[in-house]
Structures are given as structure tokens and as C-alpha cells.
Design a protein around this motif. Structure first.
Motif, short mmCIF file in Angstrom:
data_model
loop_
_atom_site.label_atom_id
_atom_site.label_comp_id
_atom_site.label_asym_id
_atom_site.label_seq_id
_atom_site.Cartn_x
_atom_site.Cartn_y
_atom_site.Cartn_z
N PRO A 8 0.83 -1.23 0.00
CA PRO A 8 0.00 0.00 0.00
C PRO A 8 0.86 1.27 0.00
N ARG A 9 1.97 1.25 0.76
CA ARG A 9 2.82 2.43 0.83
C ARG A 9 3.47 2.71 -0.52
N ARG A 10 3.93 1.62 -1.19
CA ARG A 10 4.56 1.78 -2.50
C ARG A 10 3.54 2.31 -3.51
N THR A 11 2.34 1.74 -3.47
CA THR A 11 1.28 2.18 -4.39
C THR A 11 0.96 3.66 -4.18
N LEU A 12 0.89 4.08 -2.92
CA LEU A 12 0.63 5.49 -2.61
C LEU A 12 1.78 6.37 -3.09
N GLY A 13 3.01 5.93 -2.87
CA GLY A 13 4.19 6.70 -3.30
C GLY A 13 4.21 6.87 -4.81
N LEU A 14 3.93 5.79 -5.53
CA LEU A 14 3.91 5.87 -6.99
C LEU A 14 2.80 6.78 -7.48
N ALA A 15 1.63 6.69 -6.86
CA ALA A 15 0.51 7.55 -7.26
C ALA A 15 0.84 9.02 -7.01
N ALA A 16 1.48 9.29 -5.88
CA ALA A 16 1.82 10.69 -5.54
C ALA A 16 2.92 11.21 -6.47
N LEU A 17 3.90 10.37 -6.81
CA LEU A 17 4.94 10.80 -7.75
C LEU A 17 4.33 11.09 -9.12
N ASP A 18 3.42 10.23 -9.56
CA ASP A 18 2.75 10.43 -10.84
C ASP A 18 1.92 11.71 -10.82
N ARG A 19 1.16 11.90 -9.74
CA ARG A 19 0.25 13.05 -9.65
C ARG A 19 1.02 14.38 -9.59
N HIS A 20 2.07 14.44 -8.76
CA HIS A 20 2.73 15.73 -8.52
C HIS A 20 3.97 15.95 -9.37
N TYR A 21 4.63 14.85 -9.78
CA TYR A 21 5.87 15.00 -10.55
C TYR A 21 5.74 14.45 -11.97
N LYS A 22 4.57 13.98 -12.32
CA LYS A 22 4.23 13.61 -13.71
C LYS A 22 5.15 12.52 -14.26
N ARG A 31 14.60 8.14 -11.15
CA ARG A 31 15.36 9.39 -11.18
C ARG A 31 14.67 10.48 -10.34
N VAL A 32 13.38 10.64 -10.56
CA VAL A 32 12.64 11.69 -9.86
C VAL A 32 12.49 11.37 -8.37
N ALA A 33 12.26 10.10 -8.06
CA ALA A 33 12.15 9.72 -6.63
C ALA A 33 13.45 10.02 -5.91
N ARG A 34 14.58 9.79 -6.57
CA ARG A 34 15.88 10.08 -5.95
C ARG A 34 16.02 11.59 -5.72
N GLU A 35 15.62 12.38 -6.71
CA GLU A 35 15.73 13.83 -6.57
C GLU A 35 14.81 14.37 -5.46
N VAL A 36 13.58 13.84 -5.42
CA VAL A 36 12.64 14.27 -4.38
C VAL A 36 13.15 13.87 -3.01
N ARG A 37 13.70 12.66 -2.91
CA ARG A 37 14.24 12.20 -1.63
C ARG A 37 15.40 13.09 -1.17
N ASN A 121 2.10 21.98 -15.07
CA ASN A 121 3.56 21.99 -15.00
C ASN A 121 4.12 20.62 -15.40
N ASP A 122 5.29 20.63 -16.08
CA ASP A 122 5.95 19.37 -16.41
C ASP A 122 6.87 18.92 -15.27
N THR A 123 7.50 17.77 -15.46
CA THR A 123 8.35 17.19 -14.40
C THR A 123 9.46 18.14 -13.97
N ALA A 124 10.17 18.71 -14.94
CA ALA A 124 11.31 19.59 -14.62
C ALA A 124 10.84 20.79 -13.80
N THR A 125 9.69 21.35 -14.17
CA THR A 125 9.15 22.50 -13.44
C THR A 125 8.74 22.09 -12.02
N GLN A 126 8.07 20.96 -11.92
CA GLN A 126 7.61 20.52 -10.60
C GLN A 126 8.78 20.24 -9.65
N LEU A 127 9.92 19.79 -10.19
CA LEU A 127 11.07 19.51 -9.34
C LEU A 127 11.65 20.79 -8.73
#
Ligand code: ZN
Length: 152
Positions: A8-22, A31-37, A121-127
Motif C-alpha cells: 500500500p505504501r509503494r502504491t501510494l508513493g507511486l501515485a503521488a509521484l505520478d500526480r505531482h511529478y508527472k 530518477r525523480v524519486a531520488r531527486e525528491v528524496r 507543469n511538467d516534471t522539470a518544473t515541478q522539481l
């Protein structure tokens, strides 16, 4: 690394990365998860040293992190009336601003139009978007995307 069995935690993390970081493709997610972390580690460092980081501001609004950065975020007069869920969300948002001058508010406050401009916003902008950081953490915390009112 995000790989592994679905939980459930992984599913939530993936959904949130998709929603906010596209991001939805595996290499982009990693790549994006590493940058966000990495950004979250810097945000946490500020939260843990709040006495050195925060200053009392004198203006209206919740908080300000000046450009160019001066190493401080100023807590303004309206912070006291912000709700219990909004207050830590503001601090996460401002801590992300404090990391670098390039971290700005792209698309404005998503509360205003329920995320309509924010989600263009695209991924680069959201980061580099302070709202992406605070909305992402809020999403993980409450389990879904939320747009907080001032007293929430
Ligand atoms: Zn901001």
C-alpha cells in the motif's frame, strides 16, 4: 530505488509521484524519486534546526523566504491562524524554497483553482516548484491529494 513488491505504501508513493511529478515510466520514477528524496533530506534538515532557520516576520501572510536567500524563513503574522495541517505544510513549502533561489512557486497556489494551473507543469518544473514539494508530502501524509483551506 522504488523497485519491489507492491505494498500500500509503494502504491501510494507511486501515485503521488505520478500526480505531482508527472512520472509513470520506471526509469523516470527512479530518477525523480531520488531527486525528491534528496530534497526531502534538505527540507528535514531545516525542520530539525528550526531555531537557526526560522525568524519572526512582521508582514502579513503566512511566511516568506526571501530571494536572494538569506538562510532564513520569516514566519509572518497570519501563521498563527493557519490550521494544524496547514502549518507543517507551510514549513515544508518554505524549507524547499530555502534550498535554492531557483525553487519558486510555478503555477501559483494550487488551492486557488483546485490545481488546474499547477497540474499543467511538467516534471522539470515541478522539481523546482515549492508547491509540488508541499503537496506531495501532504498527499503521502493524508493518502490523497488535498487542497487545504487556511484553517485546516
Ligand atoms: Zn512559495
Amino acid at each position: 530505488m522504488i523497485a519491489g513488491a507492491p505494498t500500500p505504501r509503494r502504491t501510494l508513493g507511486l501515485a503521488a509521484l505520478d500526480r505531482h511529478y508527472k512520472v509513470s515510466a520506471a526509469p523516470d520514477i527512479d530518477r525523480v524519486a531520488r531527486e525528491v528524496r534528496n530534497s526531502l533530506a534538505q527540507v528535514s534538515s531545516r525542520l530539525l534546526s528550526a531555531r537557526a532557520w526560522l525568524r519572526q516576520g512582521t508582514g502579513g501572510g503566512f511566511a516568506d523566504t526571501p530571494t536572494p536567500r538569506d538562510g532564513h524563513t520569516y514566519i509572518n503574522l497570519d501563521y498563527g491562524v493557519a490550521g494544524t495541517l496547514l502549518r507543517p505544510t507551510i514549513l515544508i513549502h518554505e524549507a524547499f524554497h530555502d534550498i535554492a533561489d531557483r525553487n519558486q512557486d510555478f503555477g501559483g497556489n494550487p488551492v486557488v483553482d483546485q490545481g488546474a494551473r499547477y497540474h499543467r507543469n511538467d516534471t522539470a518544473t515541478q522539481l523546482q516548484n515549492a508547491y509540488a514539494m508541499s503537496q506531495f508530502v501532504l498527499h503521502i501524509h493524508v493518502g490523497r491529494e488535498r487542497f487545504l483551506g487556511d484553517t485546516e
